[in-house]
Design a protein around this motif. Structure first.
Motif, PDB file in Angstrom:
ATOM      1  N   VAL A  15     -87.537  23.669 -36.133  1.00  0.00           N
ATOM      2  CA  VAL A  15     -88.370  23.464 -34.964  1.00  0.00           C
ATOM      3  C   VAL A  15     -88.878  24.809 -34.457  1.00  0.00           C
ATOM      4  N   SER A  16     -90.106  24.818 -33.962  1.00  0.00           N
ATOM      5  CA  SER A  16     -90.723  26.013 -33.413  1.00  0.00           C
ATOM      6  C   SER A  16     -91.485  25.611 -32.157  1.00  0.00           C
ATOM      7  N   PHE A  17     -91.410  26.438 -31.113  1.00  0.00           N
ATOM      8  CA  PHE A  17     -92.145  26.075 -29.902  1.00  0.00           C
ATOM      9  C   PHE A  17     -92.435  27.306 -29.049  1.00  0.00           C
ATOM     10  N   ILE A  18     -93.461  27.161 -28.213  1.00  0.00           N
ATOM     11  CA  ILE A  18     -93.804  28.133 -27.171  1.00  0.00           C
ATOM     12  C   ILE A  18     -93.587  27.424 -25.846  1.00  0.00           C
ATOM     13  N   LEU A  19     -92.775  28.013 -24.994  1.00  0.00           N
ATOM     14  CA  LEU A  19     -92.406  27.388 -23.719  1.00  0.00           C
ATOM     15  C   LEU A  19     -92.901  28.272 -22.583  1.00  0.00           C
ATOM     16  N   ALA A  20     -93.647  27.676 -21.647  1.00  0.00           N
ATOM     17  CA  ALA A  20     -94.203  28.466 -20.551  1.00  0.00           C
ATOM     18  C   ALA A  20     -94.617  27.559 -19.406  1.00  0.00           C
ATOM     19  N   ASP A  21     -94.677  28.149 -18.226  1.00  0.00           N
ATOM     20  CA  ASP A  21     -95.246  27.454 -17.070  1.00  0.00           C
ATOM     21  C   ASP A  21     -96.759  27.501 -17.152  1.00  0.00           C
ATOM     22  N   SER A  22     -97.396  26.449 -16.645  1.00  0.00           N
ATOM     23  CA  SER A  22     -98.847  26.379 -16.619  1.00  0.00           C
ATOM     24  C   SER A  22     -99.316  26.306 -15.181  1.00  0.00           C
ATOM     25  N   HIS A  23    -100.298  27.148 -14.835  1.00  0.00           N
ATOM     26  CA  HIS A  23    -100.790  27.095 -13.462  1.00  0.00           C
ATOM     27  C   HIS A  23    -101.743  25.923 -13.260  1.00  0.00           C
ATOM     28  N   ALA A  78     -94.992  22.891 -23.217  1.00  0.00           N
ATOM     29  CA  ALA A  78     -94.629  23.520 -24.482  1.00  0.00           C
ATOM     30  C   ALA A  78     -95.614  23.119 -25.573  1.00  0.00           C
ATOM     31  N   LEU A  79     -95.796  24.041 -26.502  1.00  0.00           N
ATOM     32  CA  LEU A  79     -96.460  23.729 -27.768  1.00  0.00           C
ATOM     33  C   LEU A  79     -95.371  23.668 -28.829  1.00  0.00           C
ATOM     34  N   LEU A  80     -95.191  22.500 -29.416  1.00  0.00           N
ATOM     35  CA  LEU A  80     -94.083  22.250 -30.338  1.00  0.00           C
ATOM     36  C   LEU A  80     -94.618  22.009 -31.742  1.00  0.00           C
ATOM     37  N   SER A  81     -93.978  22.622 -32.718  1.00  0.00           N
ATOM     38  CA  SER A  81     -94.348  22.391 -34.117  1.00  0.00           C
ATOM     39  C   SER A  81     -93.086  22.395 -34.969  1.00  0.00           C
ATOM     40  N   PHE A  82     -93.243  21.991 -36.231  1.00  0.00           N
ATOM     41  CA  PHE A  82     -92.116  21.910 -37.153  1.00  0.00           C
ATOM     42  C   PHE A  82     -92.490  22.587 -38.463  1.00  0.00           C
ATOM     43  N   TRP A  83     -91.526  23.294 -39.037  1.00  0.00           N
ATOM     44  CA  TRP A  83     -91.746  23.946 -40.313  1.00  0.00           C
ATOM     45  C   TRP A  83     -91.786  22.891 -41.424  1.00  0.00           C
ATOM     46  N   GLY A  84     -92.604  23.155 -42.413  1.00  0.00           N
ATOM     47  CA  GLY A  84     -92.679  22.274 -43.571  1.00  0.00           C
ATOM     48  C   GLY A  84     -93.687  21.159 -43.412  1.00  0.00           C
ATOM     49  N   GLU A  85     -93.918  20.466 -44.514  1.00  0.00           N
ATOM     50  CA  GLU A  85     -94.854  19.339 -44.528  1.00  0.00           C
ATOM     51  C   GLU A  85     -94.305  18.186 -43.698  1.00  0.00           C
ATOM     52  N   PRO A  86     -95.188  17.393 -43.081  1.00  0.00           N
ATOM     53  CA  PRO A  86     -96.650  17.507 -43.061  1.00  0.00           C
ATOM     54  C   PRO A  86     -97.176  18.333 -41.901  1.00  0.00           C
ATOM     55  N   PHE A  87     -96.259  18.960 -41.135  1.00  0.00           N
ATOM     56  CA  PHE A  87     -96.695  19.672 -39.939  1.00  0.00           C
ATOM     57  C   PHE A  87     -97.227  21.063 -40.250  1.00  0.00           C
ATOM     58  N   MET A  88     -96.752  21.642 -41.353  1.00  0.00           N
ATOM     59  CA  MET A  88     -97.236  22.951 -41.796  1.00  0.00           C
ATOM     60  C   MET A  88     -97.876  22.816 -43.171  1.00  0.00           C
ATOM     61  N   ALA A  89     -98.958  23.551 -43.368  1.00  0.00           N
ATOM     62  CA  ALA A  89     -99.585  23.612 -44.688  1.00  0.00           C
ATOM     63  C   ALA A  89     -99.064  24.857 -45.394  1.00  0.00           C
ATOM     64  N   GLU A  90     -98.509  24.679 -46.572  1.00  0.00           N
ATOM     65  CA  GLU A  90     -97.953  25.786 -47.324  1.00  0.00           C
ATOM     66  C   GLU A  90     -99.068  26.530 -48.053  1.00  0.00           C
ATOM     67  N   THR A  91     -99.123  27.864 -47.866  1.00  0.00           N
ATOM     68  CA  THR A  91    -100.033  28.702 -48.634  1.00  0.00           C
ATOM     69  C   THR A  91     -99.213  29.743 -49.376  1.00  0.00           C
ATOM     70  N   PHE A  92     -99.897  30.570 -50.155  1.00  0.00           N
ATOM     71  CA  PHE A  92     -99.179  31.565 -50.953  1.00  0.00           C
ATOM     72  C   PHE A  92     -98.472  32.580 -50.062  1.00  0.00           C
ATOM     73  N   GLU A  93     -99.128  32.985 -48.965  1.00  0.00           N
ATOM     74  CA  GLU A  93     -98.578  34.033 -48.118  1.00  0.00           C
ATOM     75  C   GLU A  93     -97.827  33.514 -46.904  1.00  0.00           C
TER      76      GLU A  93
END
Length: 246
Positions: free
Chosen positions: A181-189, A196-211
């Motif tokens: 799990v990956s996220f950015i947590l912050a107050d919003s004015h 929060a902006l929440l994301s997850f590593w790996g498919e289908p939430f991440m697209a795998e590239t070479f780098e």
């Protein structure tokens, strides 16, 4: 359409103005004396008062309609269940991130984010630099997996050093993060609450590239979501966990 426009004219006002102009001209030509002008003036004043009263009543009716509409909209909104989490797809990722970063404030947490996203200068300028230079943000606290140390020191940290407000970016807290799990947590004015902006590593939430892994889907967690306390607790658990060796 022309007939409707024609009928919409204020003909009583136009007639009053025309009468006043004609009466004034006749009086200047000494064709009408003061005894005739006085009734004309009184009639014009009465006409003006009637016109004013009519518009006042129309304004009152409009205000009543607006008030009824507002009450109906309020009832509809009260009956709606606002989403706790909004899924953001590939076509709106950059816009959602820019909007989130632009309106964040206070202390922010960047948990297990993929630093390789910031390797291209264009993505760094879009995704991270606005947060560093946002005057409403007081601190940026990264919680990262130790595998990203070299990337931080040789790629991301030098770019941050070139930004205004770079002193608000703290040295990352390094951990052995086994979570996807990956996220950015912050107050919003805007919402006056934590989001929060929440994301997850790996498919289908991440697209795998070479780098690197590139986000494909993220979740915008709203301030009233029951998920937020769990994200906060996840970050707190890492605070009390032993940090990775330097």
């Amino acid at each position: 359409m022309k007939l409707k426009t024609f009928l919409s004219y204020e003909w009583d006002a136009i007639a009053g103005i025309a009468t006043a102009v004609v009466a004034t001209i006749l009086h200047l030509l000494h064709m009408v004396d003061e005894h005739v002008m006085l009734p004309i003036v009184l009639a014009l004043m009465a006409l003006l008062f009637i016109n004013f009263m009519r518009h006042t009543r129309n304004n009152e009716l409009t205000a009543e309609q607006v008030e009824r509409t507002e009450r109906m909209v309020g009832k509809i909104q009260a009956g709606l269940n606002l989403p706790e989490v909004i899924l953001v797809g590939p076509h709106h990722l950059r816009t959602a991130n820019e909007h989130f970063v632009k309106h964040m404030r206070g202390d922010t947490i960047w948990f297990n984010v993929c630093l390789s996203m910031y390797r291209p200068q264009s993505l760094f300028d879009t995704l991270l630099k606005p947060a560093v230079e946002n005057p409403m943000v007081t601190s940026i606290d990264f919680v990262l997996d130790e595998s990203q140390k070299e990337l931080w020191r040789h790629v991301v940290q030098p770019k941050i050093a070139g930004c205004a407000g770079h002193e608000k970016v703290r040295e990352p807290r390094w951990h052995h993060l086994k979570k996807n799990v990956s996220f950015i947590l912050a107050d919003s004015h805007l919402s006056d609450g934590t989001e929060a902006l929440l994301s997850f590593w790996g498919e289908p939430f991440m697209a795998e590239t070479f780098e690197r892994q590139v986000p494909r889907f993220i979740f915008h967690v709203q301030k009233h979501s029951e998920l937020l306390p769990h994200l906060v607790e996840l970050e707190r658990c890492c605070v009390h966990a032993p940090q990775a060796d330097e």
